[in-house]
Design a protein around this motif. Structure first.
Motif, mmCIF file in Angstrom:
data_model
loop_
_atom_site.group_PDB
_atom_site.id
_atom_site.type_symbol
_atom_site.label_atom_id
_atom_site.label_comp_id
_atom_site.label_asym_id
_atom_site.label_seq_id
_atom_site.Cartn_x
_atom_site.Cartn_y
_atom_site.Cartn_z
ATOM 1 N N ALA A 1 20.766 7.231 60.532
ATOM 2 C CA ALA A 1 19.838 6.103 60.652
ATOM 3 C C ALA A 1 20.265 4.916 59.795
ATOM 4 O O ALA A 1 20.012 3.758 60.156
ATOM 5 N N ALA A 2 20.938 5.188 58.685
ATOM 6 C CA ALA A 2 21.358 4.104 57.792
ATOM 7 C C ALA A 2 22.552 3.328 58.345
ATOM 8 O O ALA A 2 22.850 2.225 57.857
ATOM 9 N N LEU A 3 23.237 3.897 59.350
ATOM 10 C CA LEU A 3 24.422 3.254 59.925
ATOM 11 C C LEU A 3 24.181 2.760 61.344
ATOM 12 O O LEU A 3 25.104 2.269 62.001
ATOM 13 N N ARG A 4 22.958 2.874 61.811
ATOM 14 C CA ARG A 4 22.593 2.444 63.160
ATOM 15 C C ARG A 4 23.061 1.007 63.435
ATOM 16 O O ARG A 4 22.961 0.137 62.581
ATOM 17 N N ALA B 1 25.269 10.016 71.958
ATOM 18 C CA ALA B 1 24.306 8.918 71.935
ATOM 19 C C ALA B 1 25.002 7.601 71.627
ATOM 20 O O ALA B 1 24.701 6.557 72.231
ATOM 21 N N THR B 2 25.942 7.635 70.704
ATOM 22 C CA THR B 2 26.703 6.437 70.345
ATOM 23 C C THR B 2 27.497 5.917 71.529
ATOM 24 O O THR B 2 27.593 4.698 71.752
ATOM 25 N N ALA B 3 28.072 6.823 72.340
ATOM 26 C CA ALA B 3 28.827 6.409 73.528
ATOM 27 C C ALA B 3 27.939 5.686 74.524
ATOM 28 O O ALA B 3 28.345 4.688 75.136
ATOM 29 N N VAL B 4 26.732 6.156 74.710
ATOM 30 C CA VAL B 4 25.794 5.525 75.642
ATOM 31 C C VAL B 4 25.326 4.168 75.118
ATOM 32 O O VAL B 4 25.235 3.186 75.858
ATOM 33 N N LEU B 5 25.051 4.115 73.834
ATOM 34 C CA LEU B 5 24.509 2.888 73.243
ATOM 35 C C LEU B 5 25.583 1.829 72.997
ATOM 36 O O LEU B 5 25.285 0.627 72.983
#
Length: 422
Positions: A283-286, A404-408
């Protein structure tokens, strides 16, 4: 025997005592029988030179030696192809096992083939040979010379390591996995917090074999000589081998450090550049934009890892400007993912699928990074230049967070991915 000789032992002390000629403790030198020697393609030429030129020896027990072509598979250059050809020829003339291109990553393959078992000593020419501790085998990485000597003689010598005891309590919450627990363990211990020590992990019946492999795999990132998970759960009954009673640590064994990690308090974790112990809440690196996502390696390329990624990616598409590479850890994993539809889900989401093996983990082929690029990887190292250019940045995370990172298109959590409920 004296009282001193009968004092309680850690797992590392027990295994080295059992495979050697006498009861040993931390700090002693032990000469031990080696149950399996593993050679990867990137060091095979050096291994063969040591055996044939320097030692003029054949493997004493060919059935205890395995060569695995996985680090650069298929070959990326003519020189790599030549080295792999020599490895195949050596295996053919000596009778050692050969696992060729496409069979998968050395540690995964040896586990699947039953070549790492509770109480065994397994030496590999790869630093992440600590992975074998998932099944209570003393797994450790060594260089070409030591590996060759072990193959030629059937034995090796080791200084018995001191032990660090890590106790896991509580239960993981949804969305949190063994990778998060492993990264948190490395954060607490520090990158050199267990140098030439045994990390002995007490987890009860928690964790599957694959999850235990993730835990043991990352122990070397704290400098450990070996990472041993106390047998429990499916390890006891799921794989057709006996877990000997003597392998368990004694009550009252001596540890140089003890720590307890509460799994129920753990959030998804991420290792930021460029040290593995630089660990933060995801969450801190979002929001940090990402060019490449890589799901695979000996840390997180197993079927449960692909399932976790597919659960996030189902019905989604990889973000424009971000590429997703997925490489199963072995042919067996790939077949399972084919049979249950996981690969189709990943393919439809826009993933690029690769040959089972190490892939871009060590920065030699199949997706190296350009200057300035950012990658989120499920692998075990984020050092400068590890996956390509020295100015690229690598973040380590779980398969669910990586998906999730790939999608976002930027670092995020699975709950950040919007579902189409129509």
């Amino acid at each position: 025997m004296t009282v001193l000789e009968l004092r309680p032992q850690t797992m590392a002390e027990k295994i080295l005592s059992q495979r050697g000629a006498q009861r040993v403790y931390a700090g002693d030198l032990a000469v031990v029988e080696v149950d399996q020697v593993m050679v990867v393609d990137s060091i095979a030429q050096s291994f063969i030179e040591r055996m044939e030129r320097d030692l003029a020896a054949l493997p004493k027990y060919p059935e205890r030696v395995s060569i695995v072509i996985d680090h650069v598979a298929p070959a990326s250059t003519v020189s790599v192809a030549q080295a792999q050809k020599e490895a195949r020829e050596y295996a053919a003339r000596t009778g050692v096992r050969l696992f060729d291109v496409g069979r998968g990553i050395c540690h995964q393959v040896l586990m699947e083939e039953g070549l790492a078992r509770p109480g065994w000593i397994v030496l590999g020419s790869d630093s992440h040979s600590t992975t074998y501790g998932a099944v209570a085998a003393f797994g450790s990485g060594m260089g070409a010379t030591d590996i060759a000597l072990a193959a030629a003689s059937g034995k090796t010598w080791l200084k018995v390591p001191e032990s660090v005891k890590v106790t896991f309590t509580g239960d993981l919450r949804p969305g949190v996995g063994a990778k998060d627990a492993a990264l948190e363990m490395i954060r607490v211990l520090g990158a050199d917090g267990a140098t030439y020590q045994s990390i002995e992990m007490h987890a009860g019946d928690r964790f599957t074999r694959g999850e235990r492999m993730t835990l043991a795999n990352l122990c070397v990132e704290a400098g450990a000589k070996v990472g041993l998970v106390v047998p429990g759960g499916e390890i006891l009954t799921g794989y057709g081998y006996e877990v000997p009673g003597w392998v368990y640590p004694d009550e009252g064994a001596t540890y140089v450090r003890e720590l307890t990690l509460d799994l129920s308090a753990l959030n998804p974790r991420m290792s930021a550049p460029s040290e593995v112990d630089n660990v933060h809440d995801v969450a801190a690196l979002r929001g940090l934009r990402v060019d490449q996502v890589f799901i695979g390696t000996c840390t997180n390329g197993r079927i449960e890892d692909l399932h976790a990624a597919a659960e996030v990616l189902r019905g989604q598409r990889v973000a424009a400007g971000t590429r997703l590479l997925v490489i199963p850890a072995s042919s067996e994993v790939m077949e399972q993912a084919m049979a249950d539809g996981t690969l189709l889900t990943l393919q439809r989401a826009g993933a690029v699928l690769g040959t089972p093996g190490c892939g871009p983990c060590m920065g030699r082929h199949q997706g190296v990074l350009a200057p300035g690029e950012v990658c989120v990887s499920t692998s075990n190292r984020n050092f400068i230049g590890r996956m390509g250019d020295k100015d690229a940045q690598i973040y380590l995370a779980s398969p669910a967070v990586a998906a999730a990172t790939a999608v976002l298109g930027h670092i995020g959590l699975p709950q950040d991915v919007q579902r189409d409920v129509a």
